[in-house]
Design a protein around this motif. Structure first.
Motif, PDB file in Angstrom:
ATOM      1  N   ALA A   1       2.806   4.830  11.005  1.00  0.00           N
ATOM      2  CA  ALA A   1       1.634   3.635  12.485  1.00  0.00           C
ATOM      3  C   ALA A   1       1.551   2.814  12.002  1.00  0.00           C
ATOM      4  O   ALA A   1       1.058   2.009  13.221  1.00  0.00           O
ATOM      5  CB  ALA A   1       0.510   4.831  12.913  1.00  0.00           C
ATOM      6  N   ASP A   2       0.414   2.087  11.157  1.00  0.00           N
ATOM      7  CA  ASP A   2      -0.064   1.165  11.212  1.00  0.00           C
ATOM      8  C   ASP A   2       0.939  -0.103  11.241  1.00  0.00           C
ATOM      9  O   ASP A   2       0.343  -1.357  12.238  1.00  0.00           O
ATOM     10  CB  ASP A   2      -1.413   1.083   9.215  1.00  0.00           C
ATOM     11  N   GLY A   3       2.258  -0.402  10.407  1.00  0.00           N
ATOM     12  CA  GLY A   3       3.046  -1.387  10.620  1.00  0.00           C
ATOM     13  C   GLY A   3       4.111  -0.888  12.383  1.00  0.00           C
ATOM     14  O   GLY A   3       3.944  -2.617  13.313  1.00  0.00           O
ATOM     15  N   LYS A   4       3.681   0.347  12.795  1.00  0.00           N
ATOM     16  CA  LYS A   4       4.500  -0.070  14.271  1.00  0.00           C
ATOM     17  C   LYS A   4       3.435  -1.026  15.399  1.00  0.00           C
ATOM     18  O   LYS A   4       3.654  -1.188  16.069  1.00  0.00           O
ATOM     19  CB  LYS A   4       4.497   1.439  14.688  1.00  0.00           C
ATOM     20  N   ALA A   5       1.781  -0.135  14.629  1.00  0.00           N
ATOM     21  CA  ALA A   5       1.412  -0.898  15.470  1.00  0.00           C
ATOM     22  C   ALA A   5       1.188  -2.469  15.753  1.00  0.00           C
ATOM     23  O   ALA A   5       0.514  -2.406  16.922  1.00  0.00           O
ATOM     24  CB  ALA A   5      -0.578   0.120  15.364  1.00  0.00           C
ATOM     25  N   LEU A   6       0.835  -2.999  15.062  1.00  0.00           N
ATOM     26  CA  LEU A   6       0.967  -4.089  14.676  1.00  0.00           C
ATOM     27  C   LEU A   6       2.502  -4.494  15.604  1.00  0.00           C
ATOM     28  O   LEU A   6       2.443  -5.457  16.292  1.00  0.00           O
ATOM     29  CB  LEU A   6       0.884  -4.524  12.856  1.00  0.00           C
ATOM     30  N   ALA A   7       3.398  -4.307  15.248  1.00  0.00           N
ATOM     31  CA  ALA A   7       4.903  -5.205  15.272  1.00  0.00           C
ATOM     32  C   ALA A   7       4.742  -4.246  17.007  1.00  0.00           C
ATOM     33  O   ALA A   7       5.336  -5.344  17.586  1.00  0.00           O
ATOM     34  CB  ALA A   7       6.052  -3.723  15.056  1.00  0.00           C
ATOM     35  N   HIS A   8       4.086  -3.221  17.933  1.00  0.00           N
ATOM     36  CA  HIS A   8       3.665  -2.603  19.036  1.00  0.00           C
ATOM     37  C   HIS A   8       3.282  -4.249  19.847  1.00  0.00           C
ATOM     38  O   HIS A   8       3.475  -3.973  20.281  1.00  0.00           O
ATOM     39  CB  HIS A   8       3.385  -1.456  19.225  1.00  0.00           C
ATOM     40  N   THR A   9       2.227  -4.559  19.223  1.00  0.00           N
ATOM     41  CA  THR A   9       1.032  -5.354  19.986  1.00  0.00           C
ATOM     42  C   THR A   9       1.981  -6.436  19.928  1.00  0.00           C
ATOM     43  O   THR A   9       1.813  -7.405  20.743  1.00  0.00           O
ATOM     44  CB  THR A   9      -0.154  -4.801  18.721  1.00  0.00           C
TER      45      THR A   9
ATOM     46  N   ASP B   1       0.520  -1.365   0.146  1.00  0.00           N
ATOM     47  CA  ASP B   1       0.148   0.449   0.070  1.00  0.00           C
ATOM     48  C   ASP B   1       0.865   1.252  -0.023  1.00  0.00           C
ATOM     49  O   ASP B   1       1.599   1.461   0.869  1.00  0.00           O
ATOM     50  CB  ASP B   1      -0.578   0.113   1.053  1.00  0.00           C
ATOM     51  N   ARG B   2       0.742   1.757  -1.073  1.00  0.00           N
ATOM     52  CA  ARG B   2       1.946   3.070  -1.118  1.00  0.00           C
ATOM     53  C   ARG B   2       1.193   4.547   0.135  1.00  0.00           C
ATOM     54  O   ARG B   2       2.189   5.715   0.254  1.00  0.00           O
ATOM     55  CB  ARG B   2       1.926   3.855  -2.586  1.00  0.00           C
ATOM     56  N   ASN B   3      -0.105   4.397   0.016  1.00  0.00           N
ATOM     57  CA  ASN B   3      -0.743   5.069   0.967  1.00  0.00           C
ATOM     58  C   ASN B   3      -0.663   5.221   2.582  1.00  0.00           C
ATOM     59  O   ASN B   3      -1.744   5.601   3.504  1.00  0.00           O
ATOM     60  CB  ASN B   3      -1.963   5.452   0.611  1.00  0.00           C
ATOM     61  N   ARG B   4       0.434   3.633   2.735  1.00  0.00           N
ATOM     62  CA  ARG B   4       0.249   3.207   4.436  1.00  0.00           C
ATOM     63  C   ARG B   4       0.677   4.720   5.038  1.00  0.00           C
ATOM     64  O   ARG B   4       1.302   5.567   4.271  1.00  0.00           O
ATOM     65  CB  ARG B   4       1.100   1.727   4.936  1.00  0.00           C
ATOM     66  N   ALA B   5       0.229   4.457   6.502  1.00  0.00           N
ATOM     67  CA  ALA B   5       0.400   5.231   7.439  1.00  0.00           C
ATOM     68  C   ALA B   5       2.145   4.241   8.413  1.00  0.00           C
ATOM     69  O   ALA B   5       1.638   2.877   8.267  1.00  0.00           O
ATOM     70  CB  ALA B   5      -0.722   5.620   8.121  1.00  0.00           C
TER      71      ALA B   5
ATOM     72  N   PRO C   1       3.934   7.059   4.651  1.00  0.00           N
ATOM     73  CA  PRO C   1       4.413   5.589   4.400  1.00  0.00           C
ATOM     74  C   PRO C   1       5.706   5.395   4.766  1.00  0.00           C
ATOM     75  O   PRO C   1       5.695   3.479   4.947  1.00  0.00           O
ATOM     76  CB  PRO C   1       4.025   5.615   2.887  1.00  0.00           C
ATOM     77  N   ASP C   2       6.791   5.750   4.661  1.00  0.00           N
ATOM     78  CA  ASP C   2       8.388   4.892   5.385  1.00  0.00           C
ATOM     79  C   ASP C   2       8.206   4.352   6.314  1.00  0.00           C
ATOM     80  O   ASP C   2       8.528   5.100   7.484  1.00  0.00           O
ATOM     81  CB  ASP C   2       9.106   5.970   4.951  1.00  0.00           C
ATOM     82  N   CYS C   3       8.612   2.922   7.088  1.00  0.00           N
ATOM     83  CA  CYS C   3       8.088   2.614   8.319  1.00  0.00           C
ATOM     84  C   CYS C   3       9.455   1.381   7.706  1.00  0.00           C
ATOM     85  O   CYS C   3       9.583   0.450   6.758  1.00  0.00           O
ATOM     86  CB  CYS C   3       7.168   1.738   7.551  1.00  0.00           C
ATOM     87  N   PRO C   4      10.481   2.026   9.089  1.00  0.00           N
ATOM     88  CA  PRO C   4      11.409   0.746   8.803  1.00  0.00           C
ATOM     89  C   PRO C   4      11.172  -0.658   9.306  1.00  0.00           C
ATOM     90  O   PRO C   4      11.578  -1.327   9.117  1.00  0.00           O
ATOM     91  CB  PRO C   4      12.162   1.003  10.643  1.00  0.00           C
TER      92      PRO C   4
END
Lengths: 133, 133
Positions: free
Chosen positions: A77-85, A71-75, B117-120
């Motif tokens: 924050a979403d990836g971070k939330a998954l990793a954080h959980t 998803d080019r328009n991803r945030a 969108p940039d996410c390490p």
DNA sequence: TATAAAGCCTCCTGCGACTGGAAGGTCAAG
DNA sequence: CTTGACCTTCCAGTCGCAGGAGGCTTTATA
């Protein structure tokens, strides 16, 4: 690219790659003879999945991560939330295992471990400590 | 004593108690109407199993522990060996999870986690770090 | 060219340790 | 006499694959 080559390139067993197709994680093209046909992007995704699974993410997490990945328009924050959980789950699991380790280390330490039958470990399991209190 | 009472007394769900019978861990007597009939010793054994499972022993470990539990001529060394092996497994699992925690904590820390969108995290999963090196 | 070997396909089963649910028998109370 | 609680057995599902059967297709060798 056949599944065998994708297996070599991604590091995932062919069985697993087929399973990921079954559950809709990554559906490759097919050749006319019915063979699966993996492209460069597919192999990247397989390696992505391997890495994510290796970090302990569940299949459903991987599905979400894959969705973000494409998803080019991803945030972020979403990836971070998954990793954080996921990190929290791992920390909880570590804490649980450390509790077990403490009890077991204590019991192993208390047991003389010879030919005699008296064993604090079995006594603990049998609840004799409570019974004697 | 019916299974419901054994459930209350041992703390194990009736479903689990029946399952333990299926796999031959604890086979109770039967009443004439076919109902399972648990005695005091049975309840002790169920509590023993609950405690052992709670400490993370596998069912097969529990089978061995149960056998030792009922053996007057047991050697405490046998119980200790089982616990020791189990302790090692737990420590290995902890070490593995601590490794994951390290990587995940690092990634979570590195991700700004906003609308961009940039996410390490996703970059790491995609193997971009290797790709860029 | 014939054949053998490798690789691919789908489908089914099993792992560990239960959990949930359906269909039906039994028992005590009102 | 019926209601409801409790008991029984058996089957399916969980998670993430792995193993294997049975049958194609493709490739390599004699």
């Amino acid at each position: 690219m056949h599944i065998g080559a994708a297996e070599q390139a991604s590091g995932l067993p062919a069985k697993t790659i087929r399973y990921y197709e079954d559950i809709g994680l990554l559906i490759p093209a097919r050749q006319q003879n019915g063979y699966r046909d993996y492209g460069r992007t597919d192999v990247h995704k397989l390696a992505f999945l391997k890495r994510a699974r290796g970090l302990g993410f569940s299949i459903e997490d991987c599905r979400a991560l894959m969705s973000l990945y494409g998803d080019r328009n991803r945030a972020s924050a979403d990836g971070k939330a998954l990793a954080h959980t996921h990190l929290h789950r791992i920390e909880a699991k570590i804490a649980e295992l450390e509790g077990l380790r403490g009890v077991l280390a204590h019991l192993v330490d208390a047991c003389h471990g010879d030919a005699r039958p008296d064993c604090p470990i079995l006594d603990d399991l049998a609840g004799l400590l409570e019974g004697q209190a």
